[in-house]
Design an enzyme around this catalytic site. Structure first.
Site, PDB file in Angstrom:
ATOM      1  N   HIS A   1     -26.464 -39.952 -11.810  1.00 40.40           N
ATOM      2  CA  HIS A   1     -25.920 -38.714 -11.094  1.00 40.40           C
ATOM      3  C   HIS A   1     -24.161 -38.041 -10.876  1.00 40.40           C
ATOM      4  O   HIS A   1     -24.207 -37.364 -11.553  1.00 40.40           O
ATOM      5  CB  HIS A   1     -26.061 -39.549  -9.346  1.00 40.40           C
ATOM      6  CG  HIS A   1     -25.436 -38.922  -8.390  1.00 40.40           C
ATOM      7  ND1 HIS A   1     -25.932 -37.808  -7.772  1.00 40.40           N
ATOM      8  CD2 HIS A   1     -24.511 -39.273  -7.635  1.00 40.40           C
ATOM      9  CE1 HIS A   1     -25.892 -37.140  -6.326  1.00 40.40           C
ATOM     10  NE2 HIS A   1     -23.902 -38.109  -6.783  1.00 40.40           N
TER      11      HIS A   1
ATOM     12  N   CYS B   1     -14.977 -31.298  -0.170  1.00 39.87           N
ATOM     13  CA  CYS B   1     -15.206 -30.577   0.699  1.00 39.87           C
ATOM     14  C   CYS B   1     -16.994 -31.119   0.796  1.00 39.87           C
ATOM     15  O   CYS B   1     -17.485 -30.729   1.681  1.00 39.87           O
ATOM     16  CB  CYS B   1     -15.269 -29.411   0.956  1.00 39.87           C
ATOM     17  SG  CYS B   1     -15.565 -28.143  -0.618  1.00 39.87           S
TER      18      CYS B   1
ATOM     19  N   GLY C   1     -11.802 -12.993   7.373  1.00 31.79           N
ATOM     20  CA  GLY C   1     -12.718 -14.601   7.713  1.00 31.79           C
ATOM     21  C   GLY C   1     -12.737 -15.669   6.013  1.00 31.79           C
ATOM     22  O   GLY C   1     -12.128 -14.981   5.525  1.00 31.79           O
TER      23      GLY C   1
ATOM     24  N   SER D   1     -12.521 -13.454   2.348  1.00 31.67           N
ATOM     25  CA  SER D   1     -10.719 -13.062   2.078  1.00 31.67           C
ATOM     26  C   SER D   1     -10.664 -13.994   1.687  1.00 31.67           C
ATOM     27  O   SER D   1      -9.542 -14.309   1.149  1.00 31.67           O
ATOM     28  CB  SER D   1     -10.655 -12.382   3.766  1.00 31.67           C
ATOM     29  OG  SER D   1     -11.004 -11.254   4.093  1.00 31.67           O
TER      30      SER D   1
END
Length: 333
Positions: free
Chosen positions: A91, A43, A183, A186
């Protein structure tokens, strides 16, 4: 690209679902100049590690033919970064160690990189160089986590709340959770509780559709908002994060339930502003209440402690890379 170089609306265009990682690796491997590759997509980042005798030419093919197809108009130069040789290994080690994460020191990324590498291995798009590099990086990343405190202490409100719950209940396996509100807070807290073993998670929200949506994300069960009070007798943890302008849980709510609950511990997490839970419920012996200010303070203290560990982690990474690239001038620039 990662969370520092590109906002989510750009990252999502380049995200590669886990079930497509192998095909993505094969597509990249077929591009001119690419000999081996590993695709990492989470993500917060989408990265391609590749090996080539002509890296600049291979990079142009990856940018134009793999990343440039069907993503709309994107300023590639401003969102993508590129590292080569020892810098690329550095990296990768920082990623594995949690130094490049949105939450400093988080541990989930180590497993995500391992999964990405395994999928590339299974797809047949790696060989000796890639395998040796990733095994070396895993060793360095593991040493960082073993020899430093970069991962110690939770640094998000949700994860702090879960750690506190574990202090109260020990193993969270089998605990029952009631989430009020649907939301982001939560969702994060609910997922963390589920990951630690919470058995039954009930979600109540004034919009029942949103309750259903969140329950689906975290493996819970949606309930109507007007009946959540009926569930308190059997609940161990309550997460309150609604937009209500007043307290919806008070002493008057809890006191009549004590006997039927057999005075079991009840952990209340109030991450709403204005507060949803009356502060005086903490005076009840078996009730533990933490509000957003307390949780944020604990998270900030843990974050500061982790930041002090960064230089130690970087030294471990440098030592590991110098053995892999003994002649590198990586740290002389």
């Amino acid at each position: 690209m990662n969370h520092r170089t590109a906002p989510v609306e750009i990252r999502e265009r380049f995200s590669v679902p886990s079930h497509r990682l192998q095909n993505a690796g094969k597509s990249i491997r077929e591009l001119p100049g690419v000999e081996q590759c590993v695709v990492l997509s989470t993500c917060n980042r989408m990265e391609i590690y590749y090996w080539s005798d002509n890296p600049e030419n291979a990079r142009e093919h990856i940018l134009s033919h793999f990343l440039g197809d069907g993503r709309g108009k994107v300023d590639m130069a401003s969102h993508f970064y590129c590292h080569q040789g020892a810098f690329a290994l550095e990296h990768l080690c920082r990623v594995l160690s949690g130094l490049d994460s949105m939450v400093l020191g988080e541990t989930e990324i180590f497993g995500q990189v391992k999964t990405a590498y395994q999928m590339a291995l299974d797809a047949g798009v790696t060989a000796a160089c890639a395998n040796k590099t990733f095994q070396k990086a895993f060793t360095i990343g593991k040493r960082v986590r073993t020899d430093s405190q970069i991962h110690a202490g939770a640094t998000s409100v949700g994860s702090v709340a879960v750690e506190l719950a574990e202090q109260i209940f020990g193993d969270l396996g089998g605990t029952r959770v009631l989430i009020l509100g649907a939301g982001d807070m939560s969702r994060v807290t609910g997922r963390a509780l589920r990951a630690r073993g919470a058995e039954g998670i009930y979600v109540a929200n004034r919009s029942f559709d949103r309750a259903v949506e969140l329950a689906g994300m975290i493996g819970g069960q949606a309930i109507r908002y007007d009946v959540w009070g009926d569930y308190l007798r059997d609940i161990d943890v309550v997460v309150a994060a609604t937009a209500a302008p007043h307290c919806i849980i008070t002493r008057e709510t809890l006191l009549p339930l004590r006997a039927s609950r057999k005075y079991r511990s009840l952990f209340l997490i109030d991450i709403s502003v204005p507060r949803n839970i009356s502060p005086d419920v903490a005076d009840i012996d078996e009730v533990y209440l933490y509000d957003i200010d307390t949780l944020t303070q604990l998270a900030d203290e843990a974050k500061l402690s982790r930041e002090l560990e960064i230089s130690r982690c970087e030294t471990i990474i440098r030592d590991g890379i110098s053995k892999y690239f003994p002649d590198t001038a990586l740290y002389d620039q």
